[in-house]
Design a protein around this motif. Structure first.
Motif, PDB file in Angstrom:
ATOM      1  N   ALA A 136      17.341 115.886 -42.421  1.00 28.88           N
ATOM      2  CA  ALA A 136      16.056 115.854 -42.828  1.00 28.88           C
ATOM      3  C   ALA A 136      15.927 114.992 -44.423  1.00 28.88           C
ATOM      4  N   ALA A 137      16.886 115.359 -45.332  1.00 27.81           N
ATOM      5  CA  ALA A 137      16.800 114.761 -46.451  1.00 27.81           C
ATOM      6  C   ALA A 137      17.090 113.240 -46.361  1.00 27.81           C
ATOM      7  N   GLY A 138      17.807 112.654 -45.455  1.00 26.42           N
ATOM      8  CA  GLY A 138      18.089 111.375 -45.248  1.00 26.42           C
ATOM      9  C   GLY A 138      17.070 110.480 -44.998  1.00 26.42           C
ATOM     10  N   HIS A 139      16.863 109.074 -45.484  1.00 30.29           N
ATOM     11  CA  HIS A 139      15.671 108.299 -45.163  1.00 30.29           C
ATOM     12  C   HIS A 139      15.677 108.065 -43.619  1.00 30.29           C
ATOM     13  N   ASP A 140      16.515 108.359 -42.750  1.00 32.67           N
ATOM     14  CA  ASP A 140      16.200 108.093 -41.293  1.00 32.67           C
ATOM     15  C   ASP A 140      16.406 109.509 -40.528  1.00 32.67           C
ATOM     16  N   ALA A 141      15.958 110.548 -41.220  1.00 32.27           N
ATOM     17  CA  ALA A 141      15.740 111.556 -40.441  1.00 32.27           C
ATOM     18  C   ALA A 141      14.798 111.532 -39.143  1.00 32.27           C
ATOM     19  N   VAL A 142      15.315 111.866 -38.034  1.00 30.38           N
ATOM     20  CA  VAL A 142      14.352 111.819 -36.964  1.00 30.38           C
ATOM     21  C   VAL A 142      13.662 113.230 -36.665  1.00 30.38           C
ATOM     22  N   ARG A 143      12.531 113.065 -36.460  1.00 30.62           N
ATOM     23  CA  ARG A 143      11.665 114.315 -35.932  1.00 30.62           C
ATOM     24  C   ARG A 143      11.788 114.462 -34.465  1.00 30.62           C
ATOM     25  N   HIS A 144      11.929 115.679 -34.152  1.00 31.47           N
ATOM     26  CA  HIS A 144      12.239 116.110 -32.689  1.00 31.47           C
ATOM     27  C   HIS A 144      10.846 116.529 -32.113  1.00 31.47           C
ATOM     28  N   ASP A 145       9.896 115.594 -31.896  1.00 33.48           N
ATOM     29  CA  ASP A 145       8.921 115.721 -31.184  1.00 33.48           C
ATOM     30  C   ASP A 145       9.247 116.048 -29.645  1.00 33.48           C
ATOM     31  N   ARG A 146       8.650 116.795 -28.987  1.00 31.59           N
ATOM     32  CA  ARG A 146       8.936 117.346 -27.606  1.00 31.59           C
ATOM     33  C   ARG A 146       7.915 116.840 -26.770  1.00 31.59           C
ATOM     34  N   LYS A 147       8.140 115.850 -26.023  1.00 29.97           N
ATOM     35  CA  LYS A 147       7.372 115.105 -24.795  1.00 29.97           C
ATOM     36  C   LYS A 147       6.838 116.341 -24.233  1.00 29.97           C
ATOM     37  N   LEU A 148       5.365 116.189 -23.644  1.00 31.12           N
ATOM     38  CA  LEU A 148       4.515 117.122 -22.845  1.00 31.12           C
ATOM     39  C   LEU A 148       4.182 116.128 -21.548  1.00 31.12           C
ATOM     40  N   ALA A 149       3.764 114.770 -22.041  1.00 31.65           N
ATOM     41  CA  ALA A 149       3.215 113.975 -21.085  1.00 31.65           C
ATOM     42  C   ALA A 149       3.296 112.490 -21.219  1.00 31.65           C
ATOM     43  N   GLY A 150       3.465 111.837 -20.096  1.00 33.11           N
ATOM     44  CA  GLY A 150       3.390 110.366 -20.425  1.00 33.11           C
ATOM     45  C   GLY A 150       2.334 109.632 -19.771  1.00 33.11           C
ATOM     46  N   ILE A 151       1.722 108.617 -19.960  1.00 35.67           N
ATOM     47  CA  ILE A 151       0.655 108.174 -19.434  1.00 35.67           C
ATOM     48  C   ILE A 151       1.147 106.470 -19.238  1.00 35.67           C
ATOM     49  N   LEU A 152       0.522 105.880 -18.129  1.00 33.93           N
ATOM     50  CA  LEU A 152       1.050 104.597 -17.702  1.00 33.93           C
ATOM     51  C   LEU A 152      -0.039 103.741 -17.203  1.00 33.93           C
ATOM     52  N   ALA A 153      -0.621 102.718 -17.902  1.00 29.15           N
ATOM     53  CA  ALA A 153      -1.615 102.171 -17.464  1.00 29.15           C
ATOM     54  C   ALA A 153      -1.185 100.721 -16.794  1.00 29.15           C
ATOM     55  N   GLU A 154      -1.858 100.301 -15.773  1.00 32.57           N
ATOM     56  CA  GLU A 154      -1.670  98.971 -14.997  1.00 32.57           C
ATOM     57  C   GLU A 154      -2.634  98.349 -14.677  1.00 32.57           C
ATOM     58  N   SER A 155      -2.873  97.019 -14.571  1.00 28.07           N
ATOM     59  CA  SER A 155      -3.883  96.514 -14.389  1.00 28.07           C
ATOM     60  C   SER A 155      -3.642  95.401 -13.181  1.00 28.07           C
ATOM     61  N   ILE A 156      -4.893  94.957 -12.803  1.00 28.37           N
ATOM     62  CA  ILE A 156      -5.088  93.592 -11.907  1.00 28.37           C
ATOM     63  C   ILE A 156      -5.937  92.936 -12.460  1.00 28.37           C
ATOM     64  N   SER A 157      -5.574  91.630 -12.872  1.00 31.35           N
ATOM     65  CA  SER A 157      -6.476  90.663 -13.548  1.00 31.35           C
ATOM     66  C   SER A 157      -7.060  89.479 -12.610  1.00 31.35           C
ATOM     67  N   THR A 158      -8.184  88.921 -12.573  1.00 36.44           N
ATOM     68  CA  THR A 158      -8.545  87.843 -11.712  1.00 36.44           C
ATOM     69  C   THR A 158      -9.388  86.967 -12.918  1.00 36.44           C
ATOM     70  N   HIS A 159      -8.967  85.729 -13.038  1.00 43.44           N
ATOM     71  CA  HIS A 159      -9.477  84.726 -13.559  1.00 43.44           C
ATOM     72  C   HIS A 159      -9.997  85.192 -14.996  1.00 43.44           C
ATOM     73  N   GLY A 160      -8.864  85.916 -15.736  1.00 45.54           N
ATOM     74  CA  GLY A 160      -8.870  86.081 -17.002  1.00 45.54           C
ATOM     75  C   GLY A 160      -9.698  87.759 -17.395  1.00 45.54           C
ATOM     76  N   ARG A 161     -10.152  88.609 -16.231  1.00 51.16           N
ATOM     77  CA  ARG A 161     -10.983  89.515 -16.583  1.00 51.16           C
ATOM     78  C   ARG A 161     -10.024  90.687 -15.760  1.00 51.16           C
ATOM     79  N   LEU A 162     -10.289  91.885 -16.192  1.00 44.27           N
ATOM     80  CA  LEU A 162      -9.860  93.016 -15.534  1.00 44.27           C
ATOM     81  C   LEU A 162     -10.434  93.362 -14.103  1.00 44.27           C
ATOM     82  N   SER A 163     -10.018  93.334 -13.020  1.00 44.01           N
ATOM     83  CA  SER A 163     -10.574  93.421 -11.912  1.00 44.01           C
ATOM     84  C   SER A 163     -10.344  94.893 -11.492  1.00 44.01           C
ATOM     85  N   ALA A 164      -9.285  95.635 -11.957  1.00 43.27           N
ATOM     86  CA  ALA A 164      -8.854  96.863 -11.690  1.00 43.27           C
ATOM     87  C   ALA A 164      -7.988  97.389 -12.659  1.00 43.27           C
ATOM     88  N   LEU A 165      -7.969  98.624 -13.055  1.00 44.04           N
ATOM     89  CA  LEU A 165      -7.335  99.137 -14.030  1.00 44.04           C
ATOM     90  C   LEU A 165      -6.851 100.698 -13.527  1.00 44.04           C
TER      91      LEU A 165
END
Length: 298
Positions: A136-165
């Protein structure tokens, strides 16, 4: 540590809709390939906004960049929602705000159901904040945050607009124990709270919280609703104010070069939910997509 139990043993009866919301068609599946993939296919066939898929088991679940995501049956809340955003308030450039809204809704739901509140790790995770490692005293000390959830957004675009998300989430709720090789990077809601988790109630609370925030995002093209969601995301962020290292994707404001990583202080989110990083020279970089490692407090 709570006693082990059969998946679903503590879940309340399934619901088919959530009153007062757009989520009028909630489907529960014992097994499915991928809730996101299934909803994207249905969206292309004209399925309306508000369809929700929840599964006990995903056989081809995936996360960002196509990474495989799996969990034993009944040990996680695996759900996806289909939305059809209005073109004014939610153009394609603001799609990431909906993922933030899902994360905030899930954080609220965890606190309401289990008394445990995770934080948002940019761009798409919920984590339980942990201390820095032994260096932890080092400049690059890594914080051990524990993952509880992941989120993934995927879209369908039509003529430059979001038709579905389609926005999917996998939230660990009923792990009997965290495998030793994942102990510093992952966790489960039941282990954090010390009690079994009612996944059905948790799902309902997520959808209720998402409805309120999505309504804000859809309300005005001037971004007033988005500003409210962004302020909430800032106050619930595990990333802002920390020194971070980001492995950059192609989607960034950085000029083409051989350096595909960036280190600095995560200083803010912009109006589209992108991460602003201030490097050691004081230059502010805008990152739309990338893998973030939390180092230490700034």
């Amino acid at each position: 540590m709570p006693a082990e139990h059969e998946p679903g043993q503590f879940d309340s009866p399934h619901f088919r809709s959530v009153a007062g919301t757009r989520f009028a068609d909630v489907e529960w599946h014992a097994e499915i390939g991928s809730t996101n993939t299934e909803l994207l296919d249905r969206a292309r066939r004209g399925a309306p906004e508000g369809v929700v898929l929840i599964a006990d088991l995903q056989t081809t679940g995936r996360g960002r960049r196509g990474r495989r995501w799996t969990a034993p049956p009944g040990t996680s809340l695996m759900m996806s929602v289909l939305l059809r955003p209005p073109p004014g308030p939610l153009p394609p450039t603001r799609a990431a705000l909906v993922a933030l809204a899902v994360g905030l809704a899930a954080a609220d739901a965890c606190e309401q159901v289990s008394g445990v509140r995770p934080q948002l790790k940019w761009p798409n995770d919920l984590v339980m904040a942990g201390p820095a490692g032994p260096e932890a005293a080092g400049h690059d000390a890594v914080r051990h945050d524990r993952k509880l959830a992941g989120i993934l957004a995927e879209s369908i675009s039509t003529h430059g607009r979001l038709s579905a998300l389609v926005v999917g989430m996998g939230l660990n709720t009923g792990w009997p124990v965290v495998p030793a090789e994942l102990a510093s990077v992952a966790t489960s809601l039941n282990l954090e709270s010390g009690a079994p988790v009612d996944r059905t109630l948790l799902a309902r609370r997520v959808l209720e919280g998402l409805e309120a925030r999505y309504e804000l995002l859809c309300r005005a093209a001037d971004g007033a609703g988005a500003a409210v969601v962004l302020d909430e995301a800032r106050s619930n962020s595990a990333t802002l104010g920390r020194r971070v290292r980001v492995s950059l994707d192609a989607t960034t404001d950085e000029p083409a070069n051989d350096a595909r990583s960036l280190e600095g202080v995560a200083s803010d989110l912009d109006a589209e939910g992108r991460l602003l990083i201030t490097d050691d020279a004081g230059t502010i970089h805008t990152v739309a997509v990338g893998d973030v490692v939390h180092l230490r407090s700034a």
